[in-house]
Design a protein around this motif. Sequence first.
Motif, PDB file in Angstrom:
ATOM      1  N   LEU A  52       0.831  -1.203   0.000  1.00 21.52           N
ATOM      2  CA  LEU A  52       0.000   0.000   0.000  1.00 21.52           C
ATOM      3  C   LEU A  52       0.868   1.257   0.000  1.00 21.52           C
ATOM      4  N   VAL A  53       1.909   1.271   0.819  1.00 17.44           N
ATOM      5  CA  VAL A  53       2.815   2.424   0.866  1.00 17.44           C
ATOM      6  C   VAL A  53       3.488   2.626  -0.483  1.00 17.44           C
ATOM      7  N   LEU A  54       3.993   1.544  -1.072  1.00 12.61           N
ATOM      8  CA  LEU A  54       4.633   1.643  -2.382  1.00 12.61           C
ATOM      9  C   LEU A  54       3.640   2.104  -3.447  1.00 12.61           C
ATOM     10  N   ALA A  55       2.385   1.667  -3.309  1.00  8.28           N
ATOM     11  CA  ALA A  55       1.363   2.022  -4.296  1.00  8.28           C
ATOM     12  C   ALA A  55       1.052   3.512  -4.268  1.00  8.28           C
ATOM     13  N   VAL A  56       0.888   4.092  -3.080  1.00 10.04           N
ATOM     14  CA  VAL A  56       0.543   5.517  -3.016  1.00 10.04           C
ATOM     15  C   VAL A  56       1.737   6.376  -3.443  1.00 10.04           C
ATOM     16  N   ILE A  57       2.956   5.936  -3.125  1.00 11.04           N
ATOM     17  CA  ILE A  57       4.136   6.670  -3.590  1.00 11.04           C
ATOM     18  C   ILE A  57       4.236   6.574  -5.113  1.00 11.04           C
ATOM     19  N   GLY A  58       4.048   5.351  -5.629  1.00 13.16           N
ATOM     20  CA  GLY A  58       4.099   5.165  -7.077  1.00 13.16           C
ATOM     21  C   GLY A  58       3.030   5.958  -7.800  1.00 13.16           C
ATOM     22  N   GLY A  59       1.830   6.030  -7.206  1.00 14.82           N
ATOM     23  CA  GLY A  59       0.762   6.817  -7.813  1.00 14.82           C
ATOM     24  C   GLY A  59       1.107   8.290  -7.867  1.00 14.82           C
ATOM     25  N   GLY A  60       1.730   8.798  -6.790  1.00 13.98           N
ATOM     26  CA  GLY A  60       2.164  10.189  -6.793  1.00 13.98           C
ATOM     27  C   GLY A  60       3.208  10.454  -7.859  1.00 13.98           C
ATOM     28  N   ILE A  61       4.131   9.496  -8.053  1.00 16.20           N
ATOM     29  CA  ILE A  61       5.170   9.644  -9.063  1.00 16.20           C
ATOM     30  C   ILE A  61       4.561   9.661 -10.466  1.00 16.20           C
ATOM     31  N   VAL A  62       3.498   8.877 -10.687  1.00 18.88           N
ATOM     32  CA  VAL A  62       2.808   8.904 -11.979  1.00 18.88           C
ATOM     33  C   VAL A  62       2.265  10.298 -12.258  1.00 18.88           C
ATOM     34  N   GLU A  63       1.632  10.899 -11.251  1.00 19.56           N
ATOM     35  CA  GLU A  63       1.065  12.228 -11.448  1.00 19.56           C
ATOM     36  C   GLU A  63       2.159  13.270 -11.680  1.00 19.56           C
ATOM     37  N   VAL A  64       3.288  13.121 -10.987  1.00 23.29           N
ATOM     38  CA  VAL A  64       4.421  14.011 -11.245  1.00 23.29           C
ATOM     39  C   VAL A  64       4.875  13.876 -12.695  1.00 23.29           C
ATOM     40  N   ALA A  65       5.012  12.629 -13.155  1.00 25.36           N
ATOM     41  CA  ALA A  65       5.483  12.387 -14.520  1.00 25.36           C
ATOM     42  C   ALA A  65       4.543  13.010 -15.548  1.00 25.36           C
ATOM     43  N   ILE A  66       3.238  12.900 -15.318  1.00 30.86           N
ATOM     44  CA  ILE A  66       2.269  13.497 -16.250  1.00 30.86           C
ATOM     45  C   ILE A  66       2.484  14.998 -16.344  1.00 30.86           C
ATOM     46  N   GLN A  67       2.626  15.660 -15.197  1.00 30.76           N
ATOM     47  CA  GLN A  67       2.772  17.116 -15.195  1.00 30.76           C
ATOM     48  C   GLN A  67       4.136  17.552 -15.728  1.00 30.76           C
ATOM     49  N   VAL A  68       5.172  16.752 -15.523  1.00 29.08           N
ATOM     50  CA  VAL A  68       6.484  17.078 -16.085  1.00 29.08           C
ATOM     51  C   VAL A  68       6.438  16.988 -17.611  1.00 29.08           C
ATOM     52  N   LEU A  69       5.773  15.955 -18.123  1.00 32.29           N
ATOM     53  CA  LEU A  69       5.625  15.817 -19.578  1.00 32.29           C
ATOM     54  C   LEU A  69       4.921  17.027 -20.168  1.00 32.29           C
ATOM     55  N   ILE A  70       3.865  17.480 -19.518  1.00 31.81           N
ATOM     56  CA  ILE A  70       3.130  18.648 -20.018  1.00 31.81           C
ATOM     57  C   ILE A  70       3.987  19.904 -19.907  1.00 31.81           C
ATOM     58  N   ALA A  71       4.688  20.056 -18.776  1.00 31.58           N
ATOM     59  CA  ALA A  71       5.541  21.233 -18.584  1.00 31.58           C
ATOM     60  C   ALA A  71       6.626  21.322 -19.649  1.00 31.58           C
ATOM     61  N   SER A  72       7.138  20.183 -20.074  1.00 29.42           N
ATOM     62  CA  SER A  72       8.203  20.194 -21.081  1.00 29.42           C
ATOM     63  C   SER A  72       7.723  20.773 -22.411  1.00 29.42           C
ATOM     64  N   ILE A  73       6.436  20.628 -22.692  1.00 33.13           N
ATOM     65  CA  ILE A  73       5.880  21.151 -23.951  1.00 33.13           C
ATOM     66  C   ILE A  73       5.912  22.674 -23.971  1.00 33.13           C
TER      67      ILE A  73
END
Length: 274
Positions: free
Chosen positions: A155-176
Amino acid sequence: MAESARKLPGTLSAWWTLQRAAVRSQAQYRSNFLVAFIGGLTYQGIQVVFVALLLHSFGMIGGWGFREIGLLVGMRLTSHAIYVVPFASLLQTSEVVRSGEFDLLLLRPVNQFVQIVTRRFHIMALGDAILGFVALVGFAILAPVDWTWWRIGYLVLAVIGGGIVEVAIQVLIASIAFRATVVNSLHYLADTVVTTFGVYPLTIFGPGGLLALCFAFPLGFIAYLPAAALLGRTDGVPLPDAVIWASPAGGWLLLPLALTLFTRMAKHYQSPGA
């Protein structure tokens, strides 16, 4: 790769120093601090209340009851907090590029990405974090899961991993932004999709919709897939069980790609004064 590893301790130290300075800057205005904090609690709390009202009216959503949806909501809120507390300033990348402020960032001996994410501390994020943690603990206790040490660790790994997914999405958009200049609408569209649909079992969108929300837009990796694994609700998911259980690793695969794209796109920055 070796050079990046050598730079990592210095980069983390710079991030920590700049982040503390940003927090102190915002904490000077105590009334604004309190109002923004309450605003963060309220904004995300409305989603919890709305889902509770739906469950009260219909009993189940996609075959998931209150206790199961509750765990999904808690995981989604906590993952969102892991993203928004340190990285909310990614939403201001367009402003940094459009105004020419990125020129100043290039002159400083600190990684430009670190400077952007520490540009300002968003107080509302603290409200998100507290609500997420309380919801996660409360709903995890109620959830129909036989909690063992390894499931708690998952569960701990899942919530951390989920947060990292959301970071990655916003970083991809920011790069544009280094090409398109203004990408605010994409940032807020992604945030709206996560906030609106991340609290529902994605099977309600059908097999095609579920796969689209896992691979075209990786919403499923933020909370739904690991929640389905913990709850034993993988039968309706058109993916191998191994992929579902491994979903917390999704963010760690996406983030390096997003950061690499950000670095490469930053090289195409053109000063508005040029």
